[in-house]
Design a protein around this motif. Structure first.
Motif, short mmCIF file in Angstrom:
data_model
loop_
_atom_site.label_atom_id
_atom_site.label_comp_id
_atom_site.label_asym_id
_atom_site.label_seq_id
_atom_site.Cartn_x
_atom_site.Cartn_y
_atom_site.Cartn_z
N PRO A 116 11.82 0.78 -4.20
CA PRO A 116 12.48 0.35 -5.43
C PRO A 116 13.98 0.13 -5.21
CG PRO A 116 10.93 2.10 -5.92
CD PRO A 116 10.98 1.98 -4.42
N GLY A 117 14.46 -0.96 -5.78
CA GLY A 117 15.86 -1.35 -5.60
C GLY A 117 16.03 -2.48 -4.61
N SER A 171 0.80 -1.22 0.00
CA SER A 171 0.00 0.00 0.00
C SER A 171 0.83 1.27 0.00
CB SER A 171 -0.91 0.00 1.24
OG SER A 171 -0.11 -0.01 2.43
N SER A 172 2.10 1.15 0.37
CA SER A 172 2.93 2.35 0.49
C SER A 172 3.90 2.45 -0.67
CB SER A 172 3.70 2.31 1.81
OG SER A 172 4.56 3.41 1.91
N VAL A 173 4.04 3.62 -1.22
CA VAL A 173 5.00 3.87 -2.30
C VAL A 173 6.15 4.70 -1.73
CG1 VAL A 173 5.38 4.89 -4.55
CG2 VAL A 173 3.19 3.79 -4.04
N ARG A 174 7.34 4.12 -1.72
CA ARG A 174 8.50 4.80 -1.15
C ARG A 174 9.51 5.07 -2.26
NH1 ARG A 174 6.59 1.54 2.77
NH2 ARG A 174 6.58 2.36 4.90
N PRO A 175 10.18 6.21 -2.23
CA PRO A 175 11.21 6.46 -3.24
C PRO A 175 12.47 5.68 -2.92
CG PRO A 175 11.10 8.29 -1.71
CD PRO A 175 9.98 7.37 -1.34
N PRO A 176 13.26 5.33 -3.91
CA PRO A 176 14.50 4.60 -3.66
C PRO A 176 15.61 5.56 -3.23
CG PRO A 176 14.30 5.02 -5.99
CD PRO A 176 13.04 5.56 -5.34
N SER A 177 16.73 4.99 -2.85
CA SER A 177 17.95 5.77 -2.72
C SER A 177 18.46 6.08 -4.13
CB SER A 177 19.00 4.99 -1.95
OG SER A 177 19.36 3.83 -2.69
N ALA A 178 19.48 6.92 -4.21
CA ALA A 178 20.06 7.21 -5.53
C ALA A 178 20.60 5.94 -6.16
CB ALA A 178 21.15 8.26 -5.40
N ALA A 179 21.29 5.10 -5.36
CA ALA A 179 21.84 3.85 -5.89
C ALA A 179 20.72 2.90 -6.29
CB ALA A 179 22.76 3.20 -4.86
N GLY A 180 19.66 2.84 -5.47
CA GLY A 180 18.53 1.98 -5.80
C GLY A 180 17.88 2.38 -7.10
#
Length: 382
Positions: free
Chosen positions: A299-300, A227-236
């Motif tokens: 993501p990642g 249910s949650s959308v999280r942004p990745p790290s730059a490397a991810g």
């Protein structure tokens, strides 16, 4: 005289001729052909094939682990070879210095003879200078002997370690060959079973597995895990972009790019492109990397499957992963629940999430193609 009764003649009936003998028997009618055996149930066959594919992935990841260790041992052997060459050079130099020392002592340039000469010297100041030189000479001699002993020990230790590494390399090469044969044999079993199936059975297999995936994905979404959308790290984010660029490339067991991949070959190469070296196999990725709950996926992250961690995919957000599914398939986008979930790991737990992130656009056909590999399998050729 009594009279006897005369028996009436017996009617032979329609089945006998006038002599009373029955006619020849009519030929028996041909037996009806036996009904064909019902085909094996597709649902049990699906379970069997899934088990076979899982066993094949176990063997593949074992092969990958051996190959990775062999690569490390080969690099170690190379470093040891260079160190051993340097140690032997140092040992040779130390032996040369020790030889010079022995020759000097042979020519009576020992500490005692030099000291005796100093006692006869008329100039006390000169005597002090000579004593200083003698102390320096004695220190040099002691250092030369110590350096020789140290060089000999180091050369012997390096030679012994180098022999052990070479023995380990030979053992690993043998083990890798046996594991390769195991993978080939298990893929051969799968191919033989698939070759006996009709097109309708293959289609039904694919339908049943897609149905199972959809059910598992719905249950996962209902639990709140996606249910949650999280942004990745730059490397991810870099790892995600790299993985998506590989869409359509074939699955080949033991491959880690750039033209083909197996499951952990794809995930390890994606993170290497992001600047982070992670373990080569799915089992070691699961064992060594930081575990994260499914409701915290970003993501990642790597999603790991099956009880023995024999399959892995790279999460790209929105409940989707990029994966190299199985022999006979190509790198594609799949639902995160496309295989039985074990858990998830994060290669860069300390990486700060990006403040602004927009996921890469998926190309047309990214989700097309089979997650199952039914219909063909890529027999190993290495």
């Amino acid at each position: 005289m009594s009279t006897s009764a005369i028996a009436a003649p017996v009617d032979p009936g329609p089945s006998a001729d006038r002599t009373g003998k029955p006619p020849p028997a009519a030929p028996a009618a041909p037996a009806a052909p036996a009904p064909p055996a019902p085909p094996q149930g597709v649902a049990p066959l699906l379970t069997e094939l899934q088990k076979l594919y899982q066993q094949t992935e176990e063997a593949t990841e074992a092969y990958n682990g051996t190959a990775a260790e062999l690569k490390r041992r080969t690099a170690q052997a190379k470093r040891l070879g260079a160190a051993l060459a340097a140690a032997r050079t140092a040992l040779s130099d130390s032996r040369d210095a020790a030889g010079r020392l022995a020759r000097e002592q042979y020519r009576e340039r020992s500490d005692f003879s030099g000291y005796a000469r100093l006692l006869l010297a008329p100039d006390p100041e000169h005597l002090m200078d000579q004593e200083h030189l003698l102390r320096r000479a004695a220190t040099w001699r002691a250092t030369t002997v110590k350096r020789l002993a140290t060089a000999e020990k180091r050369a012997d230790a390096l030679a012994s370690e180098s022999r052990k590494v070479l023995d380990r390399q030979r053992a690993l090469t043998t083990r890798r060959g046996k594991q390769r044969d195991t993978v080939r044999a298990r893929l051969g079993v799968v191919e033989a079973k698939l070759a006996k199936l009709s097109a309708a059975q293959l289609a039904e297999l694919a339908r049943l597995e897609q149905q199972g995936t959809a059910k598992a994905q719905s249950a996962l979404a209902a639990s709140g895990a996606l249910s949650s959308v999280r942004p990745p790290s730059a490397a991810g984010g870099t790892a995600v972009r790299y993985a998506i660029e590989q869409l359509g490339k074939p699955y080949v067991w033991g491959a880690e790019g750039p033209d083909s991949f197996d499951c952990s070959g794809l995930t390890s190469r994606a993170w290497a492109r992001a600047g982070l070296v992670i373990p080569r196999t799915s089992q070691e990725q699961w064992r060594q990397l930081r575990k994260v709950p499914l409701n915290a996926l970003r993501p990642g992250d790597l999603v790991v499957y099956f009880p023995k961690a024999t399959h892995v995919a790279l999460y790209i957000g929105n409940g989707l992963v990029v994966q190299a599914p199985r022999p006979g398939t190509r790198v594609k986008v799949s639902p995160v629940a496309s295989n039985p979930l074990l858990g998830a790991v994060r290669p860069d737990p300390g990486g700060a999430p990006l403040a602004d992130y927009r996921g890469p656009r998926l190309p047309d056909g990214a989700t097309e193609g089979s997650d199952t590999g039914y219909g063909s399998s890529s027999a190993p050729g290495q």
